[in-house]
Design an enzyme around this catalytic site. Structure first.
Site, PDB file in Angstrom:
ATOM      1  N   HIS A  37     -28.894  15.014  55.823  1.00 27.43           N
ATOM      2  CA  HIS A  37     -28.811  14.998  54.350  1.00 27.43           C
ATOM      3  C   HIS A  37     -27.866  13.901  53.880  1.00 27.43           C
ATOM      4  CE1 HIS A  37     -29.762  19.421  54.997  1.00 27.43           C
ATOM      5  NE2 HIS A  37     -30.698  19.059  54.161  1.00 27.43           N
ATOM      6  N   GLN A  61     -41.000  28.891  48.497  1.00 29.96           N
ATOM      7  CA  GLN A  61     -41.541  28.125  49.632  1.00 29.96           C
ATOM      8  C   GLN A  61     -41.377  28.843  50.968  1.00 29.96           C
ATOM      9  OE1 GLN A  61     -38.667  24.733  48.944  1.00 29.96           O
ATOM     10  NE2 GLN A  61     -38.849  24.523  51.148  1.00 29.96           N
TER      11      GLN A  61
HETATM   12  O1  PAF Z   1     -36.733  19.885  52.512  1.00 31.29           O
HETATM   13  C1  PAF Z   1     -36.121  20.754  51.846  1.00 31.29           C
HETATM   14  O2  PAF Z   1     -34.944  21.016  52.059  1.00 31.29           O
HETATM   15  C2  PAF Z   1     -36.866  21.504  50.759  1.00 31.29           C
HETATM   16  O3  PAF Z   1     -38.186  21.721  51.109  1.00 31.29           O
HETATM   17  C3  PAF Z   1     -36.763  20.834  49.371  1.00 31.29           C
HETATM   18  C4  PAF Z   1     -37.440  19.478  49.345  1.00 31.29           C
HETATM   19  C5  PAF Z   1     -35.304  20.692  48.974  1.00 31.29           C
HETATM   20  C6  PAF Z   1     -37.451  21.706  48.331  1.00 31.29           C
HETATM   21  O4  PAF Z   1     -36.864  22.977  48.252  1.00 31.29           O
END
Ligand code: PAF
Length: 283
Positions: A37, A61
């Protein structure tokens, strides 16, 4: 570093910055941050005038509610890492800021075959959830550039599809996967692996390298089978290992020796599901 919890306040602030000519870079995350990140944040600080990072564990998700519950939360550490990395703004919304009409009333997206293969096949509804949150975040932040990691290869394709579908004026920049010394792709889920499992997990990358080094034009069934066996023998439960066209993710059964390829896999070590991929560079 400024912290926002409300969407309207963040949009108002960013609008003013954009009117002054400041370009906005955006890194969406679900927290539990790692060096992968931070590389995205650095790419943003180097290429835009103002870097926004969001931390939101998006419920829509997660196709498996247990996975959602187990998702690691390390907010204090995350904020320190973002501040050290030079992020300018952090967005920490709660569910109602992202889903003002509730979790039942959400948009649906036409994602074509991207929704039925690989992650889409094994995690039904996952990419709908990703589109719901990313679309809403893009509306709130209106970034010039969106930075995402190539570790989530299919997610990057889905998000590019979303951008094209809605003609969103944001450029997606995909950043390379960051790996531990062992080759294990950095992931928030690695926190749930024991030390021994962490070492074992590096077999995923070695298997992807094996495919890259051994692949020949023609039928790919044999090399695919051998790669899956390697993972099973190392103690993984394999959801899939596929060799696909790197441009559209069509699964390739017979390779012409020319089209660009990517090998993608998802496999469980204990109850931790790991994904990784490797683009095959050939001359
Ligand atoms: O890759 C992730 O951490 C997630 O899928 C995202 C893009 C932040 C969406 O919640």
């Amino acid at each position: 570093m400024i912290l926002f919890k409300e969407a309207a306040a963040l949009s108002g602030y960013l609008e003013k910055q954009q009117k002054k000519g400041v370009s906005i870079g955006f890194v969406p995350t679900m927290g539990a941050l790692h060096q992968g990140h931070i590389t995205l944040v650095t790419a943003s600080t180097e290429n835009t005038g103002l870097t926004v990072c969001s931390i939101f564990v998006n419920p829509t998700q997660f196709n498996d509610p247990a996975d959602f519950k187990k998702y690691p939360i390390t907010i204090e550490k995350d904020l320190k890492m973002l501040s050290d990395a030079g992020a300018d703004v952090v967005f920490l919304p709660d569910v109602k800021e992202i889903y003002p009409d509730g979790l039942e009333k959400v948009r649906t997206y036409s994602l074509g075959h991207l929704e039925t293969i690989l992650e889409g096949k094994y995690r039904p509804g996952h990419f709908q959830g990703v589109c719901q949150v990313v679309h809403r975040l893009l509306e709130i932040v209106s970034p010039d550039i969106l930075f995402m990691g190539q570790k989530d290869y299919q997610q990057c394709m889905v998000v590019q599809h979303l951008i094209d579908l809605y003609a969103i004026p944001t450029r997606l920049v995909k950043c390379s996967t960051i790996r531990e010394e062992s080759g294990l792709a950095m992931s928030s889920r690695n926190m749930r692996l024991s030390d021994t499992e962490r070492q074992k997990a590096a077999e995923i990358y070695r298997t992807l390298q094996y495919v890259e080094q051994s692949i020949l034009p023609g039928d790919l069934a044999d090399i695919k089978g051998k790669a899956i066996d390697r993972l099973i023998n190392a103690g993984f439960r394999v959801d899939y290992l596929e060799i696909c066209d790197a441009n559209n993710l069509n699964i390739i059964e017979t390779w012409d020796g020319k089209s660009p390829l990517v090998t993608l896999t998802a496999a469980f070590l204990g109850d931790v599901r790991l994904i990784d991929n490797l683009v095959i560079i050939h001359s």
